[in-house]
Design an enzyme around this catalytic site. Sequence first.
Site, PDB file in Angstrom:
ATOM      1  N   TYR A  89       0.836  -1.186   0.000  1.00 60.28           N
ATOM      2  CA  TYR A  89       0.000   0.000   0.000  1.00 60.28           C
ATOM      3  C   TYR A  89       0.884   1.254   0.000  1.00 60.28           C
ATOM      4  CZ  TYR A  89      -3.720  -3.337   1.137  1.00 60.28           C
ATOM      5  OH  TYR A  89      -4.601  -4.403   1.113  1.00 60.28           O
ATOM      6  N   ARG A 109      -1.924 -16.961  11.098  1.00 62.16           N
ATOM      7  CA  ARG A 109      -2.114 -18.381  11.415  1.00 62.16           C
ATOM      8  C   ARG A 109      -2.004 -18.667  12.918  1.00 62.16           C
ATOM      9  NH1 ARG A 109      -3.963 -21.807  10.469  1.00 62.16           N
ATOM     10  NH2 ARG A 109      -2.724 -23.537   9.731  1.00 62.16           N
ATOM     11  N   CYS A 141     -10.874 -21.441  12.726  1.00 64.76           N
ATOM     12  CA  CYS A 141     -10.532 -21.004  11.370  1.00 64.76           C
ATOM     13  C   CYS A 141      -9.576 -22.013  10.755  1.00 64.76           C
ATOM     14  CB  CYS A 141      -9.873 -19.628  11.409  1.00 64.76           C
ATOM     15  SG  CYS A 141      -9.112 -19.130   9.845  1.00 64.76           S
ATOM     16  N   CYS A 174      -8.894 -21.559   4.970  1.00 62.75           N
ATOM     17  CA  CYS A 174      -9.184 -21.986   3.601  1.00 62.75           C
ATOM     18  C   CYS A 174      -9.244 -20.811   2.637  1.00 62.75           C
ATOM     19  CB  CYS A 174     -10.493 -22.767   3.551  1.00 62.75           C
ATOM     20  SG  CYS A 174     -11.949 -21.755   3.947  1.00 62.75           S
ATOM     21  N   GLN A 200     -11.655 -19.314   1.405  1.00 67.18           N
ATOM     22  CA  GLN A 200     -12.669 -19.403   0.355  1.00 67.18           C
ATOM     23  C   GLN A 200     -13.776 -18.356   0.479  1.00 67.18           C
ATOM     24  OE1 GLN A 200     -14.082 -23.446  -0.377  1.00 67.18           O
ATOM     25  NE2 GLN A 200     -12.096 -24.242   0.232  1.00 67.18           N
ATOM     26  N   VAL A 254     -30.249 -45.655   5.875  1.00 68.28           N
ATOM     27  CA  VAL A 254     -31.701 -45.579   6.002  1.00 68.28           C
ATOM     28  C   VAL A 254     -32.345 -45.473   4.627  1.00 68.28           C
ATOM     29  CG1 VAL A 254     -31.694 -44.585   8.313  1.00 68.28           C
ATOM     30  CG2 VAL A 254     -31.527 -43.075   6.332  1.00 68.28           C
TER      31      VAL A 254
END
Length: 682
Positions: free
Chosen positions: A175, A297, A343, A346, A348, A457
Site C-alpha cells: 500500500y 495463522r 478457522c 481456507c 474461500q 436408512v
Amino acid sequence: MAGSTMNALTKYPHLFAPLDLGFTQLKNRVLMGSMHTGLEDVENAGERMAAFFAERARGGVGMIITGGISPSPAGGRGAKLTNDAEVATHRIVTDAVHAADKDVKIVMQILHSGALAGTPDCVAPSAIKSRIGAFVPNELDGDGVEGQIENFVRCATLAQAAGYDGVEIIGSAGYLISTFLVEKTNQRTDEWGGSWENRMRFAVEIVRRTRAAVGPNFIVVFRISAMDMLQGGLAWDEVVSLGKAIEAAGASIISTHFCWHEAQVPTIATMVPRAAFAGVTGRLRKELGIPLITSNRINMPDVAEAVLAAGDADLVSMARPMLADADLIKKTLEGREDEINTCIACNQACLDHTFTGRMTSCLVNPRACRETELKIEPAATTKRIAVVGAGPAGLAYATTAAQRGHKVTLFDAADEIGGQFNLAKRIPGKEEFVETLRYFRRMIDVYGITLKLGMRVDAASLKAGGFDEVVVATGIAPRRPDIAGIDHPKAVSYVDVITGRATVGQKVAIMGAGGIGFDVAELITHKGVSAAMDISVFAKEWGIDFKNHPRGGVTGVEPVVESSGREVTLLQRKAGAPGKGLGKTTGWTHRLTLQRRGVQMMGGVEYVRIDDEGLHTLVNGEPVLFDVDTVIICAGQLPARDLYDALVAEGVNASLIGGAFEASELDAKRAINQATELAIAA
C-alpha cells in the site's frame, strides 16, 4: 463459571494478562485484527458493522481493529473518512462496541491503497505499476506528498471524533506508505526518496503529525512490514531503524505484517504452519520499547499463549479466527476450547471474496458479516427432524436446527462424521480440516443431537419414523466417464487413492484438474513432513530465510520442493491452463507447488480409452498416448439423490442440501451456507 475462569487464567496466564499502555489498558492480549469485509461499503454500513463488531466485543477480545478506511478519495474504492459528515456512520459502530463491552477498545485502520487502489486516480511515490495493480499510479509531486500526510492526520482526528479509541496506520503490504519505503517502488530524488532516511520519512511524518494532532491519550498503532516476502523488500536493519523511528514519533504499538500482496509466498493459507512468523516479531520486539503485535495463522488459544509465553509478542492478532467464531475468547475463558469453531485458513469465503469484490464471510460460519440477516433464534414450533448424511452440509443443518430447539436425528452410513472432509483432511496442507470435524462432533453433544452412524436408512424407515421433516444431505458419487476401458485395472477412483485403498504407480495421469485433481496431485507427489506442520520445511519450500533475514526475507533462489519422484500429468478437457478455477488467493500456491515438483499440466484433452498401453487421448485433434501405470479418475461428481426421490414419491416432507443438491464441483462453502440458511428458516 468462576472455577472455569480461574482455570483459564492459570492455563493461559499471558493471554489474559492486561496490557498497560499508560493512558489506558487493554483487558487481555488478544485483538481482532483488521480485515476489509465489504461491510464498510454497503448502504447501511453503520448498522451492519455495528452488529458485526459488537458480537466480537461480547465474545471477549481486548481490542478490535476495523477494516481499512481510506483517508482520501484516491486511496481506494471503498469506505473513507474524509469529512465531518462521514463521522456519524462510524459513531454507530463505536457506540455499539462500547455498549457491548465498555472495556473493549476499537481502533480504526487508516488504509491508503496507493498503487493498489484500483482507480485511475491512484497515486504513489513513483509511477511504477504493481504486478497486481490495475493502473500505473500517478506520481505525487512535493505538494501531493504533503497533502497525503495531511489526509492521514485529518482521518485520524475524525476517527477520534467518531469515538474510536485509536487508529492503526498501515505501512505494509504494497500500500501507499510501504511503496515509499522500498527502493524499487520509490525512485524519487527529492527529500522523499533516495536514501533510506528519506524513504522512511513519509511514514515517520505521518505518525509524528498524527500523534501531535490526537494528543497523548489516543492509541496509535503502526503496521510495519517486518518481512516483505519479496526480493527488493526491506532489509532487517531498515525494519529495525524504521521501528525505532516510529516509536520515537509517538506510536503506542507496532503491529508486524509479513507480506506484500504481490509476493509469491503464502502467508495465511492453510498450508502455512501455525504462528509461522511469530519469531520475526520476537526478534524485532527485542529492539523496541513499545508493545508489538504478531499475526498470521494464530487460530487457537494454545497457539496464542505459546507465542506470548515465548516472548515473541505482547499481543496476538486473531483476525479470521474471529470470523469463524466470535466467541473464541469467551469460550477459552470459560474452559470450552473444544467448542471453538476454528478457522481452517481456507480463504474461500473471506479473502477470495474480498479480492473479487464480494462480501466477506466464513466457510465454517456463514453468519459472519451477515449478523443482521442470519439470526439463530428459538423455533416457534419444535419439530422432529431427520438429517441423512453427516458431511459438512448435514452437520451444519443438524447443529443449527438443534440450536434452535428442534429434535434432530442425524444418520450416516459411514462409521464417522465428516463426509468429504474426511478426504480433505488427508491432503498435505489441509490438516486443519480436522478442527471443523472436532467442532461439529462436540456440537452434536452440546445440542443433544441423536447421532446414528453406520446406519443406511431408506424412505420407508424414515416415513415410519414419524419425522416432521427429512433433510437429505447424502452428498455425491464420483462420476465415472463413459469411455472405453474405464474398468481397466489401471483406472482408479480418487476416493480409493486418497483413502489408500488403491495402489498408485510411478507414472500417473490424472483425469480432471479441478480442486480434487489438484489435491490428488499434491497427495501423490508429496514426500516427507507436511510443510503445514513444520516451519523449517515451509521456509525451505517457499525460499524464506528466517535465520539470516535477507532483504525482503527471501533467499532469491528458486525453491526446491521435495517430491515422491512420480511422473504426474494433470489433464483437463477444458482448453487453457489447468487451475484457473481454483481459489483466487490460494490457487497460485497449488499450481506453483506442483510445477516445482515437475507435474505437467495440460488442457484441451479429449479422453478416448484406457488400456494396457495407458491413457489414449486426443489433444488438439491429434492422438496422444500417455504411457502411465495409473489413471486416477477425478472427472467430477454426480448428486446422490436416490433417497430424496424416494422420499418425495412416498409423500414425505423432504429437502435437499449440499452435494446432493448441486454436485458440479464440491463446495463446502456453498453446502454449509445453504444448510445454515435452511435450518434458520425451519
